[in-house]
Design an enzyme around this catalytic site. Structure first.
Site, mmCIF file in Angstrom:
data_model
loop_
_atom_site.group_PDB
_atom_site.id
_atom_site.type_symbol
_atom_site.label_atom_id
_atom_site.label_comp_id
_atom_site.label_asym_id
_atom_site.label_seq_id
_atom_site.Cartn_x
_atom_site.Cartn_y
_atom_site.Cartn_z
ATOM 1 N N LYS A 1 -3.967 74.664 8.484
ATOM 2 C CA LYS A 1 -3.798 73.634 7.427
ATOM 3 C C LYS A 1 -4.796 73.592 6.590
ATOM 4 O O LYS A 1 -6.025 73.412 6.648
ATOM 5 C CB LYS A 1 -3.504 72.297 8.154
ATOM 6 C CG LYS A 1 -3.352 71.036 6.974
ATOM 7 C CD LYS A 1 -3.460 69.885 7.687
ATOM 8 C CE LYS A 1 -3.369 68.612 6.676
ATOM 9 N NZ LYS A 1 -3.502 67.528 7.329
ATOM 10 N N LYS B 1 -4.017 56.546 0.500
ATOM 11 C CA LYS B 1 -4.758 56.413 1.497
ATOM 12 C C LYS B 1 -5.711 55.073 1.141
ATOM 13 O O LYS B 1 -5.976 55.067 -0.129
ATOM 14 C CB LYS B 1 -5.871 57.237 2.256
ATOM 15 C CG LYS B 1 -4.996 58.643 2.736
ATOM 16 C CD LYS B 1 -6.008 59.790 3.103
ATOM 17 C CE LYS B 1 -5.172 61.098 3.754
ATOM 18 N NZ LYS B 1 -5.117 60.492 5.052
ATOM 19 N N ARG C 1 2.197 68.710 8.000
ATOM 20 C CA ARG C 1 3.363 69.250 8.699
ATOM 21 C C ARG C 1 4.162 69.979 7.991
ATOM 22 O O ARG C 1 5.177 70.695 8.186
ATOM 23 C CB ARG C 1 4.035 68.293 9.706
ATOM 24 C CG ARG C 1 4.597 67.024 9.045
ATOM 25 C CD ARG C 1 4.827 65.933 9.954
ATOM 26 N NE ARG C 1 3.460 65.071 10.330
ATOM 27 C CZ ARG C 1 3.227 64.083 10.846
ATOM 28 N NH1 ARG C 1 4.349 63.617 11.532
ATOM 29 N NH2 ARG C 1 2.105 63.707 10.943
#
Length: 486
Positions: free
Chosen positions: A259, A271, A345
């Site tokens: 990743k 965030k 993901r």
């Protein structure tokens, strides 16, 4: 750094420093006893005076004494018992930190610490890695570059023939430092395009072929999950494909996938601002793939490896993905994006499909700073290991134990899959507040098409924060040993 092997006696070797050991009972190693005898008990008197207690990795630097050729003596504690892997690496890191600055050579009389579990070759290999660690310092973006860290010109190993082990350790050490350098680079420099340039530069070695799939091409192919992340940034995303060809082309490659989110704001699911600067490390999975390739190019093992990196920025632009969007992955499966901060993901799943469809790998390991849940569970010690393939679990755990690049296996039972159910798509990209690391792995497992696969969640181990902020280079050592064992 040069590494040499010598059978000279400890008192006779010419060096800027000689390293010998003492255990917690005050027993000197044979090499230390030779120096002690030649110096009229100088070393044993230091223990009796309480200057050193022999604790694991405790060090005491002493001036050279009459009767020995070395200019200095470093007395190192070896602990109560024969060192295990963790304590052995503590000892070697302490030795490297204490002696790497000396001009000239450093002699190491450490072969007596070898055991059946940790043979002399292992000690030599880890010595080279320890000196690589000691030599690394990030200076790339300093206005006035600091002097290069000092390091000894050569390490002289007093013992058996361990030249091959030094070659392996040096290659792994270089790979670790390369991964650190990439991870530590600021995100305004380390963009997906810059990472692609690093891959291209490695192709100067004829054993490596590199192909870059840009964002537009991936959108054309139907990689909607990857594109949903990359489209929110003005920096175009890329999938980087590196093929290490070490044996006959008919041999299926072993795939490693990293990743490479070069900066992760969380996207629209923004965030918190605190420590957001550390989100430049969200590409450390990619960095570990680069470091592994670097080591393979030095070692030239007879194996084929498909090394892939999914690289993008996750930004909260007006055209970024929104919670509630549904996208179609390269596999054809649809995904409801419930949280844009679960972007890793999404980029990985399309790369898994692309790698399997186009290269038919014999196995896959993906490496990602994927979940805070894994960090909460395992801290900074163990990376999370997820797989339902028992052979892969054993292989990765064996490599982890050998390298002390620790992993802990976490559950991946099918019972967790239902947490990804969605009313509007084939699956959601998150599974709710519970078992976050496992549901992330469950999500990825849906794109592995029966290929032997394992997932390493390195969110807690890829970097350190606070005053010690910096990339660790993990799990390069684990990956190299895993692939060499193939």
């Amino acid at each position: 750094m040069k590494y040499q092997v010598s059978q000279q006696a400890a008192a006779e070797v010419q060096a800027a420093c000689i390293v010998v050991t003492i255990d917690q009972s005050g027993k000197l190693s044979d090499a230390a006893a030779v120096i002690d005898q030649a110096s009229d008990g100088f070393l044993s008197k230091r223990y009796e005076a309480g200057d050193i207690k022999g604790k694991t990795a405790e060090t005491l630097l002493l001036p050279g004494v009459s009767g020995i050729a070395a200019a200095r003596v470093l007395l190192v504690g070896s602990g109560k018992e024969t060192p295990n892997t963790t304590n052995a690496i503590k000892i070697l890191n302490a030795v490297a930190a204490a002696t790497s600055k000396y001009e000239g050579s450093v002699a190491l009389a450490l072969s007596e610490l070898a055991s059946e579990a940790l043979p002399e070759s292992w000690w030599a290999e880890q010595t080279a890695i320890a000196y690589a660690h000691a030599s690394y310092k990030f200076t790339e973006t300093k206005a006035k570059p600091e002097e290069e860290p000092k390091q000894a010109e050569a390490v002289i190993w007093l013992g058996g023939d361990v030249d091959t082990a030094f070659l392996k350790g040096s290659a792994i050490g270089e790979g670790i430092n390369f991964a650190k350098e990439l991870g530590n680079m600021p995100p305004n420099i380390c963009t997906p395009t810059w990472l692609a340039e690093q891959a291209i530069s490695l192709t100067a070695d004829s054993a490596l072929e590199t192909m870059i799939l840009d964002q537009e091409k991936l959108a054309e192919l139907g990689a909607g999950a990857f594109y949903s992340v990359a489209k929110g940034s003005s920096e175009p995303g890329k999938i980087i494909v590196m093929q290490y060809k070490g044996t006959d082309a008919s041999e299926a490659p072993h795939m490693i996938l990293g990743k490479g989110i070069t900066f992760d704001t969380g996207g629209i699911s923004l965030k918190p601002g605190l420590k957001m600067d550390e989100m430049k490390y969200d590409m450390c999975g990619a960095a570990s793939v680069f470091g592994t390739v670097k080591a393979l190019l030095a070692l030239k093992p007879k194996i084929n490896v498909l090394a892939m990196v999914t690289s993008a920025e996750n930004m909260p632009a007006g055209h970024a993905s929104k919670p509630g969007d549904v996208v179609t992955s390269l596999s054809g499966k649809t995904i409801e994006i419930l949280n844009t901060d679960a972007e890793g993901r999404l980029v990985l799943c399309d790369a898994l499909t692309y790698g399997i469809d186009n290269y038919k790998p014999a196995s896959i390991v993906d490496i990602a700073t994927l979940t805070g849940a894994c960090m909460a569970a395992l801290g900074e010690v163990n990376s999370g290991l997820f797989t339902q393939d028992e052979d892969m679990a054993e292989q990765l755990q064996t490599a982890a134990k050998y390298s002390n690049d620790k992993v802990w296996r976490l559950p991946l039972e099918d019972d967790y899959q239902e947490l990804l159910d969605s009313n509007f798509a084939d699956m959601a990209n998150i599974g709710g507040p519970l078992a976050g690391a496992t549901t992330a792995a469950c999500f990825l497992s849906r794109f592995t098409e029966g290929t032997p696969w394992a997932h390493l969640d390195i969110a807690g181990t890829a970097w350190k924060g606070g005053a010690a902020k910096g990339a660790t280079g993990r799990p390069v050592s684990l990956l190299v040993n895993y692939l060499l064992n193939k």
